[in-house]
Every structure is written in structure tokens, then in C-alpha cells.
Design a protein around this motif. Sequence first.
Motif, PDB file in Angstrom:
ATOM      1  N   LEU A   1       0.801  -1.221   0.000  1.00  0.00           N
ATOM      2  CA  LEU A   1       0.000   0.000   0.000  1.00  0.00           C
ATOM      3  C   LEU A   1       0.835   1.273   0.000  1.00  0.00           C
ATOM      4  CD1 LEU A   1      -2.776  -1.014   2.545  1.00  0.00           C
ATOM      5  CD2 LEU A   1      -2.927  -0.975   0.056  1.00  0.00           C
ATOM      6  N   LEU A   2       2.098   1.179   0.324  1.00  0.00           N
ATOM      7  CA  LEU A   2       2.938   2.370   0.413  1.00  0.00           C
ATOM      8  C   LEU A   2       3.036   3.101  -0.916  1.00  0.00           C
ATOM      9  CD1 LEU A   2       5.791   1.099   2.750  1.00  0.00           C
ATOM     10  CD2 LEU A   2       3.737   2.382   3.361  1.00  0.00           C
ATOM     11  N   LYS A   3       2.926   2.373  -2.031  1.00  0.00           N
ATOM     12  CA  LYS A   3       3.039   3.021  -3.339  1.00  0.00           C
ATOM     13  C   LYS A   3       1.827   3.897  -3.671  1.00  0.00           C
ATOM     14  CE  LYS A   3       1.610  -1.100  -5.785  1.00  0.00           C
ATOM     15  NZ  LYS A   3       2.073  -2.078  -6.745  1.00  0.00           N
ATOM     16  N   ASN A   4       0.748   3.790  -2.899  1.00  0.00           N
ATOM     17  CA  ASN A   4      -0.422   4.630  -3.131  1.00  0.00           C
ATOM     18  C   ASN A   4      -0.207   6.061  -2.637  1.00  0.00           C
ATOM     19  OD1 ASN A   4      -2.467   2.744  -4.282  1.00  0.00           O
ATOM     20  ND2 ASN A   4      -2.028   1.655  -2.390  1.00  0.00           N
ATOM     21  N   GLY A   5       0.837   6.286  -1.855  1.00  0.00           N
ATOM     22  CA  GLY A   5       1.111   7.624  -1.340  1.00  0.00           C
ATOM     23  C   GLY A   5       0.018   8.081  -0.390  1.00  0.00           C
ATOM     24  N   ALA A   6      -0.163   9.389  -0.307  1.00  0.00           N
ATOM     25  CA  ALA A   6      -1.185   9.954   0.571  1.00  0.00           C
ATOM     26  C   ALA A   6      -2.545   9.528   0.044  1.00  0.00           C
ATOM     27  CB  ALA A   6      -1.062  11.468   0.610  1.00  0.00           C
ATOM     28  N   SER A   7      -3.224   8.657   0.783  1.00  0.00           N
ATOM     29  CA  SER A   7      -4.467   8.059   0.278  1.00  0.00           C
ATOM     30  C   SER A   7      -5.304   7.545   1.437  1.00  0.00           C
ATOM     31  CB  SER A   7      -4.137   6.894  -0.659  1.00  0.00           C
ATOM     32  OG  SER A   7      -3.525   5.841   0.068  1.00  0.00           O
ATOM     33  N   THR A   8      -6.449   6.966   1.103  1.00  0.00           N
ATOM     34  CA  THR A   8      -7.286   6.303   2.099  1.00  0.00           C
ATOM     35  C   THR A   8      -7.104   4.788   2.040  1.00  0.00           C
ATOM     36  OG1 THR A   8      -9.171   6.297   0.576  1.00  0.00           O
ATOM     37  CG2 THR A   8      -9.029   8.146   2.126  1.00  0.00           C
ATOM     38  N   ALA A   9      -5.953   4.325   1.550  1.00  0.00           N
ATOM     39  CA  ALA A   9      -5.693   2.899   1.377  1.00  0.00           C
ATOM     40  C   ALA A   9      -5.661   2.123   2.681  1.00  0.00           C
ATOM     41  CB  ALA A   9      -4.373   2.689   0.625  1.00  0.00           C
ATOM     42  N   GLY A  10      -5.410   2.790   3.804  1.00  0.00           N
ATOM     43  CA  GLY A  10      -5.359   2.105   5.087  1.00  0.00           C
ATOM     44  C   GLY A  10      -6.696   2.010   5.794  1.00  0.00           C
ATOM     45  N   ALA A  11      -7.761   2.464   5.155  1.00  0.00           N
ATOM     46  CA  ALA A  11      -9.097   2.402   5.756  1.00  0.00           C
ATOM     47  C   ALA A  11      -9.538   0.948   5.902  1.00  0.00           C
ATOM     48  CB  ALA A  11     -10.104   3.163   4.900  1.00  0.00           C
ATOM     49  N   VAL A  12     -10.344   0.698   6.926  1.00  0.00           N
ATOM     50  CA  VAL A  12     -10.908  -0.638   7.139  1.00  0.00           C
ATOM     51  C   VAL A  12     -12.378  -0.524   7.517  1.00  0.00           C
ATOM     52  CG1 VAL A  12      -8.738  -1.752   7.818  1.00  0.00           C
ATOM     53  CG2 VAL A  12     -10.184  -0.711   9.568  1.00  0.00           C
ATOM     54  N   LEU A  13     -13.114  -1.580   7.226  1.00  0.00           N
ATOM     55  CA  LEU A  13     -14.479  -1.756   7.728  1.00  0.00           C
ATOM     56  C   LEU A  13     -14.420  -2.884   8.734  1.00  0.00           C
ATOM     57  CD1 LEU A  13     -16.833  -1.641   4.598  1.00  0.00           C
ATOM     58  CD2 LEU A  13     -16.330   0.188   6.220  1.00  0.00           C
ATOM     59  N   ILE A  14     -15.052  -2.690   9.874  1.00  0.00           N
ATOM     60  CA  ILE A  14     -15.055  -3.723  10.910  1.00  0.00           C
ATOM     61  C   ILE A  14     -16.487  -4.180  11.132  1.00  0.00           C
ATOM     62  CG2 ILE A  14     -14.508  -4.253  13.322  1.00  0.00           C
ATOM     63  CD1 ILE A  14     -12.411  -1.908  13.055  1.00  0.00           C
TER      64      ILE A  14
ATOM     65  N   ASP B   1      -6.383  -3.087  -7.143  1.00  0.00           N
ATOM     66  CA  ASP B   1      -6.414  -3.527  -8.537  1.00  0.00           C
ATOM     67  C   ASP B   1      -5.283  -4.527  -8.768  1.00  0.00           C
ATOM     68  OD1 ASP B   1      -4.041  -2.048  -8.856  1.00  0.00           O
ATOM     69  OD2 ASP B   1      -5.056  -0.367  -9.820  1.00  0.00           O
ATOM     70  N   THR B   2      -5.144  -4.990  -9.987  1.00  0.00           N
ATOM     71  CA  THR B   2      -4.142  -6.022 -10.277  1.00  0.00           C
ATOM     72  C   THR B   2      -2.709  -5.535 -10.126  1.00  0.00           C
ATOM     73  OG1 THR B   2      -4.308  -5.487 -12.629  1.00  0.00           O
ATOM     74  CG2 THR B   2      -5.642  -7.333 -11.824  1.00  0.00           C
ATOM     75  N   ASP B   3      -2.502  -4.227 -10.097  1.00  0.00           N
ATOM     76  CA  ASP B   3      -1.165  -3.670  -9.896  1.00  0.00           C
ATOM     77  C   ASP B   3      -0.893  -3.334  -8.437  1.00  0.00           C
ATOM     78  OD1 ASP B   3      -0.552  -3.767 -12.631  1.00  0.00           O
ATOM     79  OD2 ASP B   3      -1.542  -1.837 -12.973  1.00  0.00           O
ATOM     80  N   GLY B   4      -1.835  -3.640  -7.551  1.00  0.00           N
ATOM     81  CA  GLY B   4      -1.659  -3.358  -6.136  1.00  0.00           C
ATOM     82  C   GLY B   4      -2.120  -1.969  -5.728  1.00  0.00           C
ATOM     83  N   GLY B   5      -2.659  -1.194  -6.665  1.00  0.00           N
ATOM     84  CA  GLY B   5      -3.174   0.137  -6.343  1.00  0.00           C
ATOM     85  C   GLY B   5      -4.513   0.007  -5.637  1.00  0.00           C
ATOM     86  N   CYS B   6      -4.759   0.877  -4.678  1.00  0.00           N
ATOM     87  CA  CYS B   6      -6.013   0.790  -3.936  1.00  0.00           C
ATOM     88  C   CYS B   6      -7.174   1.314  -4.764  1.00  0.00           C
ATOM     89  CB  CYS B   6      -5.917   1.582  -2.634  1.00  0.00           C
ATOM     90  SG  CYS B   6      -5.894   3.373  -2.832  1.00  0.00           S
ATOM     91  N   LEU B   7      -8.365   0.803  -4.486  1.00  0.00           N
ATOM     92  CA  LEU B   7      -9.592   1.335  -5.069  1.00  0.00           C
ATOM     93  C   LEU B   7     -10.110   2.355  -4.065  1.00  0.00           C
ATOM     94  CD1 LEU B   7     -11.233  -1.888  -6.521  1.00  0.00           C
ATOM     95  CD2 LEU B   7      -9.700  -0.273  -7.622  1.00  0.00           C
ATOM     96  N   CYS B   8      -9.425   3.485  -4.051  1.00  0.00           N
ATOM     97  CA  CYS B   8      -9.690   4.512  -3.056  1.00  0.00           C
ATOM     98  C   CYS B   8      -9.125   5.842  -3.535  1.00  0.00           C
ATOM     99  CB  CYS B   8      -9.064   4.126  -1.718  1.00  0.00           C
ATOM    100  SG  CYS B   8      -7.265   4.110  -1.712  1.00  0.00           S
ATOM    101  N   THR B   9      -9.336   6.873  -2.730  1.00  0.00           N
ATOM    102  CA  THR B   9      -8.803   8.193  -3.032  1.00  0.00           C
ATOM    103  C   THR B   9      -7.290   8.182  -2.858  1.00  0.00           C
ATOM    104  OG1 THR B   9     -10.826   9.203  -2.215  1.00  0.00           O
ATOM    105  CG2 THR B   9      -8.912  10.641  -2.417  1.00  0.00           C
ATOM    106  N   THR B  10      -6.564   8.687  -3.846  1.00  0.00           N
ATOM    107  CA  THR B  10      -5.114   8.822  -3.761  1.00  0.00           C
ATOM    108  C   THR B  10      -4.740  10.283  -3.986  1.00  0.00           C
ATOM    109  OG1 THR B  10      -4.859   8.312  -6.110  1.00  0.00           O
ATOM    110  CG2 THR B  10      -4.691   6.458  -4.579  1.00  0.00           C
ATOM    111  N   GLY B  11      -3.502  10.618  -3.675  1.00  0.00           N
ATOM    112  CA  GLY B  11      -3.058  12.002  -3.832  1.00  0.00           C
ATOM    113  C   GLY B  11      -3.792  12.929  -2.884  1.00  0.00           C
TER     114      GLY B  11
END
Length: 193
Positions: free
Chosen positions: A116-129, A142-152
Motif C-alpha cells: 500500500l505504500l506506493k499509493n502515497g497519501a491516500s485512504t488505502a489504510g481504511a478498514v471496515l469492521i 487492482d491487479t497492480d496493487g493500487g487501492c480502489l480509493c482516493t489517492t493524492g
Amino acid sequence: MDIRLTTEARRRLVAVVMAASVAFTVASCGGEEGDGKRNGSPKASSSQDKEPAGETSEKPESEEILAQVKGADGIVVTINSAARDSGGFITVNGQVENTGDKIFVAGEWRGQETELLKNGASTAGAVLIDKQGKKKYFVLRDTDGGCLCTTGLTVKAGQKVPIFAQFPAPPEDVTEVDFQLPTMPPATIAISG
């Protein structure tokens, strides 16, 4: 000699037909650039057309407030929707507001996993519990490891920026989950759809 002339004439005819075909294809795909439309429909936006997350002034799709949490330095996260879709996913939409006096870069929100570090400033660390099922759901990739979330994700002082994150959906009978971003308190939200 007749065969050579016939072959040359055929080549010219094929070249003219191909040129006309290419011209027709280009003309049918094009449109007037000034009005932002292509073939009568709105112009499809590309990633180059979009403003970076920190530069946008869009409002979230829904003005309903499911939850709101406050973090350090005047950061306020508002969740406006958590919609379940037929594909087995949940998309959480909301906004981040910076009520502080300095710029906020969401570097800590990207999560701790190396991928997830390659997503940079993002919401990639969000979780649902899912407290009912005792499960934690992470942001999809996605298949490249990019999050399906807000980046930048950079928010200037006094600015509101829309955010989203997509997760696998818990079972249908789960109607509430906790949404949490790193460094922020959890927020209980209702799932729609």
C-alpha cells in the motif's frame, strides 16, 4: 505488362479505400472540442482531465451524514454513504475537511502494508469492521496493487475534499459496520443497498 498495371491499379484502389476508411473512422470518433461533447454525449473524462484530490472542490454525491469523526490538527472526516452493490462490494463516500491552519497530507492514512505504500497519501489504510461477524475488511486493490480509493490526498487549510474507498461486502444480514482510517477514531455507519 497488363498484369503489372492491373496490380498497381489494385494497390492504388486499396490505398484509397483504406484512407477513406481511416478518415471516416476518425471523423465519427471526433467531435467539437469546444463544447466538451463527443457524438452528442458528454465527453468522457480521463485521469488527465481530473484535478488532484487536493485541488478539487467537488461535493460528495450525498449530503446525508452517516457519521462524522474529528482527528488531530482540525481534520474532520464526514461519511455520506456506504452503498452495497450487486457485485459484492461496498463503496464508502465522504469528505475530509481541514479546519486547521496548516496543510494536511494523508500519508499515515495509506496503511502499513508494503504493497500500500506506493499509493502515497491516500485512504488505502481504511478498514471496515464487522463487529457482528468479528471480521475486518480492507480496501480493495487492482491487479497492480493500487487501492480502489482516493489517492493524492492533500487538503489545504479551510478546504473540503471528497474521498472514497471500496471494500468487499460483509454478508447481507450485516447492516452496520465501523469505518476507520489510521489515526482517526472509528465511526459506526449504516450500509445501504
